[in-house]
Design a protein around this motif. Structure first.
Motif, short mmCIF file in Angstrom:
data_model
loop_
_atom_site.label_atom_id
_atom_site.label_comp_id
_atom_site.label_asym_id
_atom_site.label_seq_id
_atom_site.Cartn_x
_atom_site.Cartn_y
_atom_site.Cartn_z
N PRO A 186 20.15 3.38 -3.99
CA PRO A 186 21.10 2.31 -3.68
C PRO A 186 20.64 1.49 -2.48
N GLY A 187 20.85 0.19 -2.58
CA GLY A 187 20.53 -0.68 -1.46
C GLY A 187 19.09 -1.11 -1.37
N LEU A 188 18.25 -0.64 -2.27
CA LEU A 188 16.84 -1.02 -2.26
C LEU A 188 16.49 -1.76 -3.56
N GLN A 189 15.58 -2.70 -3.48
CA GLN A 189 15.17 -3.47 -4.64
C GLN A 189 14.02 -2.77 -5.35
N VAL A 190 14.24 -2.46 -6.61
CA VAL A 190 13.22 -1.77 -7.39
C VAL A 190 11.93 -2.57 -7.44
N GLU A 191 12.04 -3.87 -7.64
CA GLU A 191 10.84 -4.71 -7.74
C GLU A 191 10.03 -4.64 -6.45
N ALA A 192 10.71 -4.67 -5.32
CA ALA A 192 10.00 -4.60 -4.04
C ALA A 192 9.30 -3.25 -3.87
N ILE A 193 9.94 -2.18 -4.32
CA ILE A 193 9.33 -0.85 -4.23
C ILE A 193 8.07 -0.78 -5.09
N ILE A 194 8.15 -1.32 -6.31
CA ILE A 194 6.99 -1.29 -7.21
C ILE A 194 5.86 -2.15 -6.65
N ASP A 195 6.20 -3.31 -6.09
CA ASP A 195 5.17 -4.15 -5.46
C ASP A 195 4.47 -3.39 -4.34
N GLU A 196 5.25 -2.69 -3.52
CA GLU A 196 4.68 -1.95 -2.40
C GLU A 196 3.82 -0.79 -2.90
N LEU A 197 4.27 -0.13 -3.96
CA LEU A 197 3.49 0.96 -4.53
C LEU A 197 2.15 0.45 -5.04
N ALA A 198 2.16 -0.66 -5.77
CA ALA A 198 0.92 -1.22 -6.29
C ALA A 198 -0.02 -1.60 -5.14
N HIS A 199 0.54 -2.21 -4.09
CA HIS A 199 -0.27 -2.59 -2.93
C HIS A 199 -0.90 -1.37 -2.28
N LYS A 200 -0.13 -0.29 -2.13
CA LYS A 200 -0.64 0.92 -1.50
C LYS A 200 -1.75 1.56 -2.33
N MET A 201 -1.59 1.54 -3.65
CA MET A 201 -2.62 2.11 -4.51
C MET A 201 -3.94 1.34 -4.39
N VAL A 202 -3.84 0.00 -4.38
CA VAL A 202 -5.03 -0.82 -4.23
C VAL A 202 -5.66 -0.60 -2.86
N GLN A 203 -4.81 -0.54 -1.84
CA GLN A 203 -5.30 -0.30 -0.47
C GLN A 203 -6.03 1.04 -0.38
N TRP A 204 -5.46 2.04 -1.00
CA TRP A 204 -6.06 3.38 -0.98
C TRP A 204 -7.45 3.34 -1.63
N LEU A 205 -7.54 2.67 -2.77
CA LEU A 205 -8.82 2.61 -3.46
C LEU A 205 -9.86 1.83 -2.65
N HIS A 206 -9.43 0.78 -1.95
CA HIS A 206 -10.35 0.06 -1.08
C HIS A 206 -10.83 0.97 0.05
N GLU A 207 -9.94 1.77 0.59
CA GLU A 207 -10.32 2.70 1.66
C GLU A 207 -11.32 3.74 1.16
N LEU A 208 -11.14 4.18 -0.09
CA LEU A 208 -12.09 5.13 -0.67
C LEU A 208 -13.47 4.49 -0.79
N ARG A 209 -13.49 3.22 -1.13
CA ARG A 209 -14.77 2.52 -1.25
C ARG A 209 -15.48 2.42 0.09
N ASP A 210 -14.69 2.16 1.15
CA ASP A 210 -15.28 1.92 2.47
C ASP A 210 -15.53 3.18 3.27
N SER A 211 -15.00 4.31 2.79
CA SER A 211 -15.17 5.56 3.54
C SER A 211 -16.53 6.16 3.23
N PRO A 212 -17.18 6.78 4.24
CA PRO A 212 -18.46 7.44 3.98
C PRO A 212 -18.26 8.67 3.10
N PRO A 213 -19.18 9.04 2.26
CA PRO A 213 -19.04 10.21 1.39
C PRO A 213 -18.89 11.47 2.23
N PRO A 214 -18.09 12.46 1.76
CA PRO A 214 -17.91 13.69 2.52
C PRO A 214 -19.20 14.48 2.64
N GLY A 215 -19.30 15.19 3.78
CA GLY A 215 -20.43 16.09 3.99
C GLY A 215 -21.75 15.39 4.16
#
Length: 215
Positions: A186-215
């Protein structure tokens, strides 16, 4: 110690002819309607037969009891949902990565939203739902779709997400979207939550690209 209740979840036989397939289809559809309207506890084989317009004998010809009927409802729901998810994944193949991610997540949400009443009953009222083979295998199928989607990640971001990262993405996204569909906050916009989720997923994948490989 009480003995754990056993449920017979298998159909007695599979329909082969068009008429028998129509009968089983009517039984499953009627059961889904009654589950949405009245819940699992109120579901009876007599009620299913009446709603489906078939004899009680026809119900028991294919199903040993209401548990097997509900298992068939859940199986059909999983199969149809996976088909829609696969189609949604194919529909974003030619899009840029971030819009594709947003469209894909919206499509996943729509699948759960369209069936939210039935999903709520199955998840919260049916005691054996996680013993239904199709439900047990759903996480594996979602992971398989994530692996297909990862090929697009390799194309656009030149990275190969680890299976562990894909597992987290699949689990977090699926859980969030299911929660939004069946119990929107209640009180939150579903569309805004989905937009934020999509943004976070893309951001995460970009971070994986830019991170050095483990070990």
């Amino acid at each position: 110690m009480t003995k754990r209740q056993q449920f017979d979840l298998k159909e007695k036989k599979s329909p082969r002819q068009a008429r028998s397939k129509a009968t089983v289809g009517a039984i499953i559809q009627a059961s889904a309607q009654l589950l949405e309207e009245e819940g699992y506890a109120a579901l009876t084989t007599n009620g299913v037969a009446e709603r489906a317009g078939v004899s009680i004998g026809s119900v028991y010809e294919y199903f040993p009891g209401k548990e097997a009927i509900v298992a068939a409802v859940a199986t059909q729901l999983v199969e149809v949902s996976l088909q829609k998810m696969q189609a949604a994944l194919l529909s974003v193949e030619d899009m840029d990565f971030e819009p594709a991610m947003r469209s894909w997540i919206y499509s996943l949400y729509a699948v759960s939203r369209d069936q939210h009443r039935l999903l709520k009953v199955l998840l919260f009222q049916v005691p054996f739902i996680h013993k239904v083979p199709a439900v047990e295998g759903l996480r594996t199928e979602l992971f398989r779709l994530a692996l297909v989607g990862a090929s697009k990640t390799r194309e656009h971001l030149f990275i190969t997400p680890s299976r562990e990262s894909l597992y987290l993405i699949t689990t977090m996204t699926g859980s969030t979207l299911l929660q939004l569909a069946i119990m929107p906050p209640p009180g939150l916009q579903v569309e805004a939550i989905i937009d934020e989720l999509a943004h976070k997923m893309v951001q995460w994948l970009h971070e994986l690209r830019d991170s050095p490989p483990p070990g």
